[in-house]
Design an enzyme around this catalytic site. Structure first.
Site, PDB file in Angstrom:
ATOM      1  N   LYS A 185       0.794  -1.111  -0.080  1.00  0.00           N
ATOM      2  CA  LYS A 185       0.175  -0.001   0.016  1.00  0.00           C
ATOM      3  C   LYS A 185       0.797   1.284  -0.039  1.00  0.00           C
ATOM      4  O   LYS A 185       1.646   1.582   1.008  1.00  0.00           O
ATOM      5  CB  LYS A 185      -0.990   0.158   1.202  1.00  0.00           C
ATOM      6  CG  LYS A 185      -1.982   0.877   0.925  1.00  0.00           C
ATOM      7  CD  LYS A 185      -2.625   1.809   2.303  1.00  0.00           C
ATOM      8  CE  LYS A 185      -2.228   2.876   2.618  1.00  0.00           C
ATOM      9  NZ  LYS A 185      -1.851   4.097   1.806  1.00  0.00           N
ATOM     10  N   GLU A 259       9.885   1.512  10.778  1.00  0.00           N
ATOM     11  CA  GLU A 259      10.644   2.497  10.509  1.00  0.00           C
ATOM     12  C   GLU A 259       9.888   3.927  10.568  1.00  0.00           C
ATOM     13  O   GLU A 259       9.072   4.129   9.808  1.00  0.00           O
ATOM     14  CB  GLU A 259      11.284   2.485   9.026  1.00  0.00           C
ATOM     15  CG  GLU A 259      12.131   1.401   8.834  1.00  0.00           C
ATOM     16  CD  GLU A 259      13.282   1.325   9.387  1.00  0.00           C
ATOM     17  OE1 GLU A 259      13.861   2.050  10.375  1.00  0.00           O
ATOM     18  OE2 GLU A 259      14.026  -0.161   9.317  1.00  0.00           O
ATOM     19  N   CYS A 293      13.534  11.213   6.471  1.00  0.00           N
ATOM     20  CA  CYS A 293      13.413  10.790   7.888  1.00  0.00           C
ATOM     21  C   CYS A 293      14.541  10.840   8.436  1.00  0.00           C
ATOM     22  O   CYS A 293      14.868  11.016   9.729  1.00  0.00           O
ATOM     23  CB  CYS A 293      13.036   9.214   7.887  1.00  0.00           C
ATOM     24  SG  CYS A 293      14.039   8.350   6.874  1.00  0.00           S
ATOM     25  N   GLU A 392       8.993  16.457  15.056  1.00  0.00           N
ATOM     26  CA  GLU A 392       9.441  16.213  13.826  1.00  0.00           C
ATOM     27  C   GLU A 392       8.473  17.114  12.717  1.00  0.00           C
ATOM     28  O   GLU A 392       7.416  17.288  12.688  1.00  0.00           O
ATOM     29  CB  GLU A 392       9.152  14.684  13.338  1.00  0.00           C
ATOM     30  CG  GLU A 392       9.502  14.446  11.850  1.00  0.00           C
ATOM     31  CD  GLU A 392       9.372  13.133  11.734  1.00  0.00           C
ATOM     32  OE1 GLU A 392       8.250  12.633  11.630  1.00  0.00           O
ATOM     33  OE2 GLU A 392      10.230  12.520  10.922  1.00  0.00           O
TER      34      GLU A 392
HETATM   35  P1  NDP Z   1       1.751   8.172   7.781  1.00  0.00           P
HETATM   36  O1  NDP Z   1       2.035   7.419   8.678  1.00  0.00           O
HETATM   37  O2  NDP Z   1       0.950   9.227   7.797  1.00  0.00           O
HETATM   38  O3  NDP Z   1       1.614   7.315   6.429  1.00  0.00           O
HETATM   39  C1  NDP Z   1       2.341   6.264   6.044  1.00  0.00           C
HETATM   40  C2  NDP Z   1       1.454   4.947   5.523  1.00  0.00           C
HETATM   41  O4  NDP Z   1       0.607   4.506   6.419  1.00  0.00           O
HETATM   42  C3  NDP Z   1       0.644   5.489   4.267  1.00  0.00           C
HETATM   43  O5  NDP Z   1       0.555   4.758   3.298  1.00  0.00           O
HETATM   44  C4  NDP Z   1      -0.713   5.741   5.048  1.00  0.00           C
HETATM   45  O6  NDP Z   1      -1.842   5.930   4.191  1.00  0.00           O
HETATM   46  C5  NDP Z   1      -0.676   4.718   5.871  1.00  0.00           C
HETATM   47  N1  NDP Z   1      -1.583   4.521   6.992  1.00  0.00           N
HETATM   48  C6  NDP Z   1      -2.156   5.618   7.605  1.00  0.00           C
HETATM   49  N2  NDP Z   1      -2.978   5.186   8.668  1.00  0.00           N
HETATM   50  C7  NDP Z   1      -2.906   3.776   8.648  1.00  0.00           C
HETATM   51  C8  NDP Z   1      -3.454   3.119   9.592  1.00  0.00           C
HETATM   52  N3  NDP Z   1      -4.224   3.118  10.769  1.00  0.00           N
HETATM   53  N4  NDP Z   1      -3.133   1.520   9.544  1.00  0.00           N
HETATM   54  C9  NDP Z   1      -2.111   1.185   8.599  1.00  0.00           C
HETATM   55  N5  NDP Z   1      -1.770   2.209   7.690  1.00  0.00           N
HETATM   56  C10 NDP Z   1      -1.877   3.383   7.807  1.00  0.00           C
HETATM   57  O7  NDP Z   1       3.256   8.814   7.258  1.00  0.00           O
HETATM   58  P2  NDP Z   1       3.681   9.701   6.182  1.00  0.00           P
HETATM   59  O8  NDP Z   1       3.047   9.303   4.775  1.00  0.00           O
HETATM   60  O9  NDP Z   1       3.243  11.152   6.596  1.00  0.00           O
HETATM   61  O10 NDP Z   1       5.116   9.861   5.891  1.00  0.00           O
HETATM   62  C11 NDP Z   1       5.982  10.542   6.761  1.00  0.00           C
HETATM   63  C12 NDP Z   1       6.663   9.836   8.012  1.00  0.00           C
HETATM   64  O11 NDP Z   1       7.381   8.895   7.510  1.00  0.00           O
HETATM   65  C13 NDP Z   1       7.452  10.726   8.817  1.00  0.00           C
HETATM   66  O12 NDP Z   1       7.174  10.763  10.346  1.00  0.00           O
HETATM   67  C14 NDP Z   1       8.827  10.144   8.638  1.00  0.00           C
HETATM   68  O13 NDP Z   1       9.724  10.094   9.436  1.00  0.00           O
HETATM   69  C15 NDP Z   1       8.505   8.735   8.217  1.00  0.00           C
HETATM   70  N6  NDP Z   1       9.775   8.171   7.596  1.00  0.00           N
HETATM   71  C16 NDP Z   1      10.588   7.358   8.392  1.00  0.00           C
HETATM   72  C17 NDP Z   1      11.441   6.838   7.719  1.00  0.00           C
HETATM   73  C18 NDP Z   1      12.371   5.767   8.447  1.00  0.00           C
HETATM   74  O14 NDP Z   1      13.221   5.007   7.683  1.00  0.00           O
HETATM   75  N7  NDP Z   1      12.301   5.658   9.624  1.00  0.00           N
HETATM   76  C19 NDP Z   1      11.849   6.975   6.169  1.00  0.00           C
HETATM   77  C20 NDP Z   1      10.753   7.948   5.594  1.00  0.00           C
HETATM   78  C21 NDP Z   1       9.711   8.372   6.170  1.00  0.00           C
HETATM   79  P3  NDP Z   1      -2.337   6.955   3.588  1.00  0.00           P
HETATM   80  O15 NDP Z   1      -1.346   7.953   3.176  1.00  0.00           O
HETATM   81  O16 NDP Z   1      -3.301   6.905   2.860  1.00  0.00           O
HETATM   82  O17 NDP Z   1      -2.780   7.806   4.990  1.00  0.00           O
END
Ligand code: NDP
Length: 488
Positions: A185, A259, A293, A392
């Protein structure tokens, strides 16, 4: 908006789900619009998945696990995985354009990092999988013990919007290398490259049903994470989402790899090579609009070089060109969505309220009628309780704080619930070694940033993640072991 240069003929695509080797609409026929963050134009439509679509994808993935894929010889599976990497490179320009249209990131970055690394993720794991062994112990003349490796089963891969193709392939390649089938997804705001990737997997010869994808909002992700027949979830995204996933996955006891977010420190001692520091700090602060990130958003500078650092840093940062992602000179593109843009701007208001001083930036970039552009921003004068120092922001915004002693900076660096990465700048090898071991982060770079070897453990501690990815660590997550004991 600047006029677009070097845009190729690649057009945005409508995004359907990919199930059992076919693009399919949602069962209920629903779609939503995909918006270009640099122009606010509609790029196309995206199928809006529901639990029913996820059920279908999971059932297909389960079936495929028991069919040809589950019995495919290692060398054959490795060749198919390598081929995916080759096809990504063949379609490099198309994927780079789609990535920049979706995310707003500069096209040169999509080409040189996102797509290149996506291909390398497959090439790396195609090689690595042929070297992965298991343990064996001979217990005197009593017994022989050895471990047999199995795939975990059906794995859900859920990803964010900042490095959509790179992060999806970082999970997909090892998941396939270890013999799993998947339901991916992508983020709702960046669905295009994953949609092409699914077809690339089919074109490479990966059997239908092994790679499935369901688009949609959090509801789709939640349907995957709570599904009875999904064995593991590899998730990259926000810490708060990780927490929700853990809850949703608890009743079915899924294996989890997280992550999550970060608030990474960049610690600069007076004995560091300042020119090198400035060049790298520009990248670690503002590359990909600060939406990485691993970006170093908290900068700590030894007081004796603080003024010189600020002077040199702001001098270079103010020249970073903000604008059209398709202009080759653009260094900072658009933020990924209106929602995220508003979030980043709200932190700039908070910084003002907290008494912060904007050395540069501090507002939306001027001269754009449309699009979500924010000026690279350097903030000083905030104390360690400030929300801008603690939370963040995930945009082109950094705080800079002076320090006097190693003990003091170490305390500030570790005074956070995050623990993803850190950069440490010093030519004193003893200090570098001493501090690296004391910094509470999954990855510490000394005199560099973002330098990766895919064999090394990648991941965060504290609220920045659970588990590690990379090389053998990925294999451990994506496989199960059975220990066999043969009595001699
Ligand atoms: P989100 O957590 O909002 O979303 C990530 C994914 O999870 C999306 O596909 C989202 O869908 C989905 N999602 C949302 N709610 C749920 C749920 N309840 N159950 C399962 N899946 C769900 O993150 P962002 O997209 O805003 O990305 C930014 C974040 O990612 C930052 O915090 C960043 O630090 C982190 N990140 C961490 C990395 C690492 O390696 N540690 C690397 C890159 C980013 P939808 O978009 O449709 O809401």
């Amino acid at each position: 908006m600047q006029t677009t240069e070097n845009r190729t003929e690649v057009k945005a695509i409508d995004c359907s789900h990919f199930i059992d080797g076919e693009y399919v609409p949602s069962i209920n026929g629903k779609t939503f619009e995909n918006i270009n963050p640099a122009t606010e134009e509609v790029l196309g439509t995206v199928a809006e998945g529901t639990k029913e679509d996820v059920d279908r994808a999971v059932a297909v993935a389960r079936r495929a696990l028991r069919a040809e894929w589950g019995n495919m010889p290692l060398r054959q599976r490795s060749a198919l995985i390598r081929k995916v990497g080759d096809l990504i490179l063949e379609r490099k320009e198309e994927l780079a354009v789609l990535e920049s249209l979706d995310t707003g990131k500069p096209i040169w970055l999509s080409r040189s990092v996102d797509v290149e690394r996506a291909a390398y993720n497959f090439h790396f794991f195609a090689d690595f999988m042929t070297t992965v062994g298991t343990e064996a112990y001979q217990q005197d003349d009593i017994a022989m013990h050895y471990a047999v490796r199995h795939p975990v089963g059906v794995v859900g891969l859920i990803n964010p919007w900042n490095l959509p193709l790179l992060l999806m392939t970082w999970k997909l390649a090892p998941a396939l290398a270890a013999g799993n089938t998947v339901v991916m997804k992508p983020s709702e705001v960046t669905p295009m490259t994953a949609t092409v990737l699914a077809q690339i997997c089919k074109d490479a010869g990966i059997p239908d049903g092994v790679v499935n994808m369901v688009h949609g909002f959090g509801e789709t992700g939640a349907a995957i994470t709570s599904h009875d027949d999904v064995d593991a979830i590899a998730f990259t995204g926000e810490t708060i989402t990780g927490s929700a996933i853990m809850k949703a996955a608890a009743p079915t006891l899924k294996k989890l790899s997280f992550e999550l977010g970060g608030k990474n420190p960049n610690i600069i001692f007076a004995d560091a090579d300042l020119d090198d520091v400035i060049e790298t700090t520009l990248k670690s602060s503002f590359i990909n609009q600060g939406e990485v990130c691993l970006c170093g958003s908290r900068i700590y500078v030894e007081r004796s070089i603080y003024d010189e650092f600020i002077e040199k840093f702001q001098d270079k940062a103010k020249d970073l060109r903000v604008g059209d992602p398709f202009h080759e000179d653009t260094k900072v593109g658009a933020l990924v969505s209106e929602e995220h843009y508003n979030k980043v701007l709200s932190y700039l208001d908070i910084a003002k309220e907290e008494g912060g001083h904007f050395v540069i930036g501090g507002k939306a970039a001027e001269g754009f009628e449309k699009g979500f552009f924010v000026e690279p921003t350097i903030i000083t004068g905030l104390n360690s309780d400030s929300r801008c120092v603690r939370e963040e922001i995930f945009g082109p915004v950094v705080t800079v704080v002076p320090f006097d002693t190693e003990e003091e900076v170490l305390h500030q660096v570790n005074d956070t619930h995050y623990g993803l990465s850190a950069s440490l700048w010093t030519t004193n090898i003893k200090r570098a070694t001493r501090l690296s071991a004391q910094i509470e982060a999954g990855m510490v770079w000394v005199n560099t940033w973002f330098l990766r070897d895919l064999r090394t453990p990648f991941g965060g501690m504290k609220s920045s993640g659970i588990g590690r990815e990379g090389g053998a660590h990925s294999f451990d997550f994506y496989s199960e072991l059975t220990n066999v004991t043969v009595k001699l």
